[in-house]
Structure formats: C-alpha cells, structure tokens
Design an enzyme around this catalytic site. Sequence first.
Site, mmCIF file in Angstrom:
data_model
loop_
_atom_site.group_PDB
_atom_site.id
_atom_site.type_symbol
_atom_site.label_atom_id
_atom_site.label_comp_id
_atom_site.label_asym_id
_atom_site.label_seq_id
_atom_site.Cartn_x
_atom_site.Cartn_y
_atom_site.Cartn_z
ATOM 1 N N VAL A 11 22.699 60.272 66.120
ATOM 2 C CA VAL A 11 21.339 60.366 66.771
ATOM 3 C C VAL A 11 20.441 61.288 66.033
ATOM 4 O O VAL A 11 19.400 60.651 65.748
ATOM 5 C CB VAL A 11 21.646 61.024 68.289
ATOM 6 C CG1 VAL A 11 20.222 61.420 68.958
ATOM 7 C CG2 VAL A 11 22.369 60.408 69.020
ATOM 8 N N GLU A 163 18.439 59.997 74.542
ATOM 9 C CA GLU A 163 18.265 58.995 73.428
ATOM 10 C C GLU A 163 19.054 57.808 74.268
ATOM 11 O O GLU A 163 19.953 57.907 74.993
ATOM 12 C CB GLU A 163 18.987 59.322 72.425
ATOM 13 C CG GLU A 163 20.514 59.801 72.389
ATOM 14 C CD GLU A 163 21.384 58.926 72.422
ATOM 15 O OE1 GLU A 163 21.304 57.995 72.150
ATOM 16 O OE2 GLU A 163 22.633 59.309 72.871
ATOM 17 N N LEU A 165 20.137 55.026 72.317
ATOM 18 C CA LEU A 165 20.451 54.164 71.071
ATOM 19 C C LEU A 165 21.743 53.615 71.055
ATOM 20 O O LEU A 165 22.661 54.225 71.345
ATOM 21 C CB LEU A 165 20.265 55.140 69.603
ATOM 22 C CG LEU A 165 19.141 55.902 69.504
ATOM 23 C CD1 LEU A 165 19.124 56.881 68.467
ATOM 24 C CD2 LEU A 165 17.728 55.099 69.557
ATOM 25 N N LYS A 166 21.774 52.124 70.696
ATOM 26 C CA LYS A 166 22.994 51.432 70.679
ATOM 27 C C LYS A 166 23.522 51.692 69.115
ATOM 28 O O LYS A 166 22.767 51.048 68.556
ATOM 29 C CB LYS A 166 22.935 50.168 71.117
ATOM 30 C CG LYS A 166 22.539 50.025 72.587
ATOM 31 C CD LYS A 166 22.697 48.418 73.040
ATOM 32 C CE LYS A 166 21.196 47.745 72.374
ATOM 33 N NZ LYS A 166 19.916 48.162 72.759
ATOM 34 N N LEU A 265 27.907 41.717 81.017
ATOM 35 C CA LEU A 265 28.924 40.940 81.902
ATOM 36 C C LEU A 265 29.975 40.292 80.995
ATOM 37 O O LEU A 265 30.393 39.317 81.445
ATOM 38 C CB LEU A 265 27.938 39.894 82.620
ATOM 39 C CG LEU A 265 27.077 40.231 83.740
ATOM 40 C CD1 LEU A 265 26.416 39.050 84.289
ATOM 41 C CD2 LEU A 265 27.955 41.208 84.757
ATOM 42 N N PRO A 267 33.641 40.196 79.686
ATOM 43 C CA PRO A 267 34.889 40.948 80.054
ATOM 44 C C PRO A 267 35.620 40.955 78.489
ATOM 45 O O PRO A 267 35.205 40.333 77.462
ATOM 46 C CB PRO A 267 35.805 39.825 80.647
ATOM 47 C CG PRO A 267 35.017 38.420 80.508
ATOM 48 C CD PRO A 267 33.460 38.860 80.130
ATOM 49 N N CYS A 275 29.895 57.432 73.819
ATOM 50 C CA CYS A 275 28.819 57.412 75.036
ATOM 51 C C CYS A 275 29.496 57.352 76.243
ATOM 52 O O CYS A 275 29.801 58.238 77.137
ATOM 53 C CB CYS A 275 27.737 56.824 74.687
ATOM 54 S SG CYS A 275 26.626 57.446 73.593
#
Length: 446
Positions: A11, A163, A165-166, A265, A267, A275
């Site tokens: 981050v 934040e 952030l991915k 969605l 699986p 996170c």
Amino acid sequence: MNLSIIGTGYVGLVTGACFAETGNNVICMDIDTAKIKKLQKGIVPIYEPGLEELVKKNLDAGRLKFTTDLEYAIKNSEIIFLCLPTPPGKDGNADLGIVFSVVKDMAKILKNIARESKSVVNKIIVSKSTVPVGTADKIKEIIAKEIGKYCENLKFDVVSNPEFLKEGNAVQDFMFPDRVVIGVNNSDSETVMRELYEPFVRTGAPILVMDTRSAEMVKYAANAFLAMRISFMNEIANLCEKVGADVEKVRIAIGYDVRIGPKFLFPGVGWGGSCFPKDVKALIKMGEENGIEMRIVKSVYEVNERQRKIIVEKMKRHFGKDLKDKKIAIWGLSFKPKTDDMREAPSITIINELLKLGVKITAFDPVAIANAKKIFGNQIKFAKDQYEALKGADALVLVTEWQEFREPDFNYMKSLMRNHVIFDGRNIYNPEKLKKLGFTYYGIGR
C-alpha cells in the site's frame, strides 16, 4: 503538495509512487534499512505490474525519495500517510501495535516541531491502513496528549482514507479508482484531501466524504462482502457436484442478474492474501467486542477454511486414502495471479496437507518461488518452468490461475506425466476437451 508515506509495503509504495506521478513531492519512510537502500536505487522488493517503472521514473525526476529517518519525513511534509501493517492478533483482532508505536514516535517529533516553531504548523495525518473503527480517534488522542501545552503552535487533524488496491492491479486501481473514500471531521482537511485526489477522479469517479468511523468501517464491510460472494459460490459449487449440475453454467446465469453481477462469483480452492482473511477475522472480533454476533461473516470464514482442503479430498477419492509417494505437480503458489504474495495462499494449506500424506511435490509459479522457498524450504521441489514440474507426475493440481497456464500444450503434458489426471482448482479448463484428450479431469462444482 509535500507528502510523506510511513511504511513501504504494497500500500505505501504504490501510494507514494502514484502521488509522485501527479507532481507531488513524496518522501517514503521505512525502518527496514536494506529495503530503503534498494528503493533508493530503484529496486522494488515486491512484484507488482507497473510499479517498478513508476518508482524509477519519479525517483529520477526527484519527486520520490526514500529514507529511514522518521523526523525528516514528518518535518518535510504537510500530509503524513500511515501505511503500516495491521496483522491479525492471537484473538483475531487487528494488531495495532506497530501503528500506535509509530504514532507515539511521531507525536514526540510533532511536539518538538510545535515547541520550536514561531508560527502555527499545519499537519494532516492520514490513516490508510485497514484499522478497527475508532482508530483515527485514538491516534488523535495520542498526539494531542503528547503535544499538551504546545497545541497552539500545531494545527493537526487525523483523516481516514482506506485503500482499495487489488494486488496485481494496484497501480491501475490507484490511478483510476472506482471511488475515493475520505473520512474527515474538519472542513479544511476535506478541502486539502479533495485537492490531492482530484487528478485521479477526472473521469467521474466519486470522492465520498464521511466521518472517520464510517470510513474505517467501509473497508471491512467491502472486503467481507466480497469474501462472502466467493464463499457462497464455493458452497453452491460443492452442492452442484452432488446433484449433477455445472457451477460454471450456474455462475454465468446468475451473473446476468443486474442485482448480482458477474464479478467475484468464481468458485475455487478458497481466497487468501493479506486482506480478506485478516479483515474477516477482525470484523468478527469487532462484533464480539460490541455484543454483535457476526453469523454470516463467521460462516464466510469457515466455508473458506473447508474449501482449501477440497482438492486433497478429491485426490483421496481418486487415488485412495494412501497417497504416500505419489508425485504431484503444483501449478501456481501465490494467492492470486500477478503477485508474488504468499500470505494466506491456498497453496500453503494444500501442500501442507499433501506433505502430511507423504506426497512428493514439485511446484512452479512464475514469480512466487522465492517467497515459497522461505515457507517450504527443501520439503518440496521447485521447477524452472511449468512443464518440468510435470515430469513423472501422477497428477497436476492447478492452484493459481496465471495466464500462462490457461492454454498449455496438453499433448506434451501427457508425454511428461505418469498418470494423466488434472485437478483444476480454478475451473480454467474445458472438461470435455480434456476428456477427449485422454485426461481424467476434476474441477470445482463440475
């Protein structure tokens, strides 16, 4: 503006580099001397697409600096971002030890600044770490208590700015956010923060201004909801297998409902990373401390813990319970593609369960092998590429859906493997195609 970023993890480093990219003067501070020396040379210690180029560019331009000197960072900045670790404690709550330790050190420096100043000094402290509700208020109390009688010379405020952030897409997420959340209790701070973020929202993304406590809750609520969608689909997938339905067809169909949408969605073998696991546990603990049983959130976590072991159960059903000396290839170690982050990665649970059963493992990941070696040492073998991992393998387990795994040479794979079995933990392959090619295929919910 003159900014300082305290903490240079995912981050902090992304935040500092992106703010420098819009013309701000940014000082990134960290106590890790070895890391700072690398960053001063433009060497980024984490894998994040686009980050190293951004750091080098702004380092060369003089807008981005790195230091281990907290006092230097605070004295030379108007806005101070706290991007510090908040790992889960033994009780599941976020451990704020590092945050409060830094805040206390910072408060002493601010006190000296106020004592020595002949005019009023303005500082905005921004909490960007994911912290329990009420943390901004506690930070403010700590600083106010330390400053004491010198408060007339220091005008400061504490802002919450979570934040979103991915990992693997963090630079893009920062530069082009879908929203910016700012928690403030002061109109002057709101004005400054709006100005700081204005370059990032020119395409129309909203800046959502609210009180600090609501802003702190936003991050927990968002992560728990996203984790819930994944856990829900994993339960539906497990039921699909039992009743003879295909979860991929179910997923696509419900995703067209505008109330649901197609994202999150998919699986698989469970979520991980820095996170979701810690934030879900922290939200459960926050509920306990306030007399609220977070039943849905608890279930979200429990479902994920079970899902991590589902591949091993499938392997037992295929090979029999005795898996000793079976040779298994693992494709993908990081918790998600486009990152080398191994924190809470499903691969760790899967590999540890297989090792208990005496399985011999050879693994490959495009970028996470160095971090995986720190965890597994010589307990498993690491291949130089995805095909080397398959030599003599009784089965392939796909754990992380890296792009380079999506269209492999299946005929070549057959020539390398002893038994042609694939356990697809992310449903990236076509079952019918693999069956025609002579593979035994196991997906999730298919």
